[in-house]
Design an enzyme around this catalytic site. Structure first.
Site, short mmCIF file in Angstrom:
data_model
loop_
_atom_site.label_atom_id
_atom_site.label_comp_id
_atom_site.label_asym_id
_atom_site.label_seq_id
_atom_site.Cartn_x
_atom_site.Cartn_y
_atom_site.Cartn_z
N GLY A 62 0.86 -1.20 0.00
CA GLY A 62 0.00 0.00 0.00
C GLY A 62 0.89 1.24 0.00
O GLY A 62 2.03 1.19 -0.46
N ARG A 63 0.34 2.32 0.55
CA ARG A 63 1.10 3.59 0.54
C ARG A 63 2.46 3.44 1.20
O ARG A 63 3.48 3.88 0.66
CB ARG A 63 0.34 4.65 1.35
N ILE A 64 2.48 2.82 2.39
CA ILE A 64 3.74 2.74 3.14
C ILE A 64 4.71 1.79 2.43
O ILE A 64 5.89 2.11 2.26
CB ILE A 64 3.49 2.34 4.61
N ARG A 79 -2.49 -8.50 -1.66
CA ARG A 79 -3.74 -9.10 -2.17
C ARG A 79 -3.96 -8.66 -3.61
O ARG A 79 -4.52 -9.36 -4.43
CB ARG A 79 -4.94 -8.60 -1.35
N THR A 128 7.31 -2.69 10.88
CA THR A 128 6.86 -1.41 11.43
C THR A 128 5.34 -1.29 11.29
O THR A 128 4.79 -0.20 11.38
CB THR A 128 7.52 -0.22 10.67
N ARG A 147 2.28 -4.01 12.35
CA ARG A 147 1.64 -4.44 13.59
C ARG A 147 2.25 -5.75 14.03
O ARG A 147 2.47 -6.65 13.19
CB ARG A 147 0.13 -4.65 13.39
N GLU A 177 1.72 -5.54 22.62
CA GLU A 177 2.16 -4.21 23.03
C GLU A 177 1.31 -3.67 24.19
O GLU A 177 0.09 -3.84 24.14
CB GLU A 177 1.97 -3.27 21.82
N HIS A 192 7.48 1.42 19.18
CA HIS A 192 6.43 1.95 18.30
C HIS A 192 6.69 3.42 17.95
O HIS A 192 5.89 4.31 18.23
CB HIS A 192 5.05 1.78 18.97
C1 8YV Z 1 0.30 5.74 15.38
C2 8YV Z 1 0.17 3.64 13.94
O1 8YV Z 1 1.26 6.38 16.10
O2 8YV Z 1 -1.36 5.01 12.82
C3 8YV Z 1 -1.00 3.89 13.08
O3 8YV Z 1 -1.61 2.90 12.64
O4 8YV Z 1 0.55 2.55 14.16
C4 8YV Z 1 0.95 4.67 14.63
O5 8YV Z 1 2.21 4.78 14.17
C5 8YV Z 1 -0.78 5.26 16.29
O6 8YV Z 1 -1.66 4.41 15.65
C6 8YV Z 1 -1.56 6.38 16.90
O7 8YV Z 1 -2.81 5.95 17.31
#
Ligand code: 8YV
Length: 333
Positions: free
Chosen positions: A161-163, A183, A243, A245, A274, A295
């Site tokens: 995706g974007r990231i 997917r 980075t 989940r 976490e 995180h």
């Molecule tokens: C955020 C993240 O800092 O946006 C996300 O999905 O995992 C983070 O890096 C966090 O979710 C803030 O709620």
């Protein structure tokens, strides 16, 4: 909500000053000055009276919390991109709209992913600790603290995706060959621009990569996507970076395989339970085999302000009776 009265917006964690100031101007904003995470009971109390809830990744907005929501709660405007902290199907069933903050943390997260992709094979934290640790440094040696070259290696991105795409752009500049599994296959012009090779089979991709980067969201379909079986397919000289989940990787199995030297190492910014971190991973970090970050991937002031602004736009658009720009739809889960 009575007309003329400002909507009650409950924000669960402390946000940057400028965001909180704007929220106070626009809403009857209930802020969390001491930033203590809210308990399930606090969240249940909040949803009973709020018009809008602004949670973060640290709040579990589950079925039990949602079952206590009052008539007034019509919007959950998540301060975050991932929405796995929210039982979205239950919220939608109860007529509550859910929004998130996509797009504004892409570059920061990709930067941190790239930092881990560089740091783990090049033993950056081990090296940095030499000069500040208990032992003396006796100077350069040709065979000491040797890492592995990044240039020319194959990077397998799980979730394009974007990231994932932003990681690919960066990695290209380091001479890394881009492979990905998703997917959906990218449009041919994007694949071409990124020189990216698509793998329909995740298993086959994992078995051939030097570095694997997890960049997909956590959904029911991606829970333990990198299962013990799949992790065993990874080469013993390969590294894993996450980075996204923690839940996407079977963390125990990963730790076991690194311990057994069946995977070379890992760079992890997120964890399955976490804020608890698997003690085996901490032990491996002390041995220099993994790098663990708390995180941090999207933690820039600019990013947090952009996220806050997105939350505000989503709330205002919704309260004005329009579709907020960042609605979370069932097809995204
Ligand atoms: C955020 C993240 O800092 O946006 C996300 O999905 O995992 C983070 O890096 C966090 O979710 C803030 O709620």
């Amino acid at each position: 909500m009575a007309s003329g009265k400002k909507p009650l917006v409950v924000v669960t964690r402390r946000l940057p000053d400028s965001v909180e100031m704007r929220m106070r101007e626009l809403f009857d904003a209930r802020l969390n000055a001491d930033d203590a995470p809210m308990s399930q009971a606090d969240l249940a109390a909040a949803v009973k009276t709020a018009d809008v809830l602004v949670p973060t990744v640290t709040d579990r907005i589950d079925r039990s919390v949602l079952s206590q929501s009052g008539e007034r709660l019509k919007l959950i405007a998540n301060f975050g991109n991932g929405v796995d902290n929210i039982d979205v199907p239950t919220a939608l069933q109860r007529g509550i709209t859910v929004t998130n903050t996509p797009g504004v943390l892409t570059e920061d997260t990709a930067d941190m992913t790239m930092a881990l992709i560089l740091a783990v094979p090049r033993r950056l934290t081990e090296g940095a600790q030499v000069l500040t640790g208990d032992k003396d440094w006796h100077g350069w040696s040709p065979t000491w603290t040797l890492g592995h070259r990044i240039w020319g290696k194959r990077l397998g991105i799980v979730g394009m995706g974007r990231i994932g795409q932003a990681v690919a752009r960066r990695a290209q500049a380091f001479g890394v060959k881009i492979h990905y599994h998703d997917r959906r296959r990218l449009a041919p012009q994007i694949e071409e621009e990124l020189h990216a090779t698509f793998w329909e089979s995740l298993d086959q991709m994992l078995a051939r990569m030097d570095i694997i980067s997890v960049n997909c969201p956590h959904t029911p379909a991606t829970f333990h996507l990198l299962s013990a079986r799949r992790l065993k397919l990874i080469r013993s000289d390969a590294y894993v970076v996450n980075t996204a989940r923690g839940e996407v990787i079977d963390e125990n199995a990963l730790a076991r395989l690194i311990e057994a030297e069946e995977i070379a190492g890992a760079g992890l910014d997120v964890f399955e339970h976490e804020p608890a971190v698997n003690p085996k991973l901490i032990k491996l970090a002390r041995l220099g085999k993994v790098i663990l970050l708390p995180h941090l991937a999207s933690a820039t002031l600019e990013g947090r302000i952009d996220m806050g602004e997105k939350v505000i736009v989503n709330i205002r658009t919704f309260l004005d009776g329009h579709r907020p720009p960042d609605r979370v739809l069932p097809s995204m889960l």
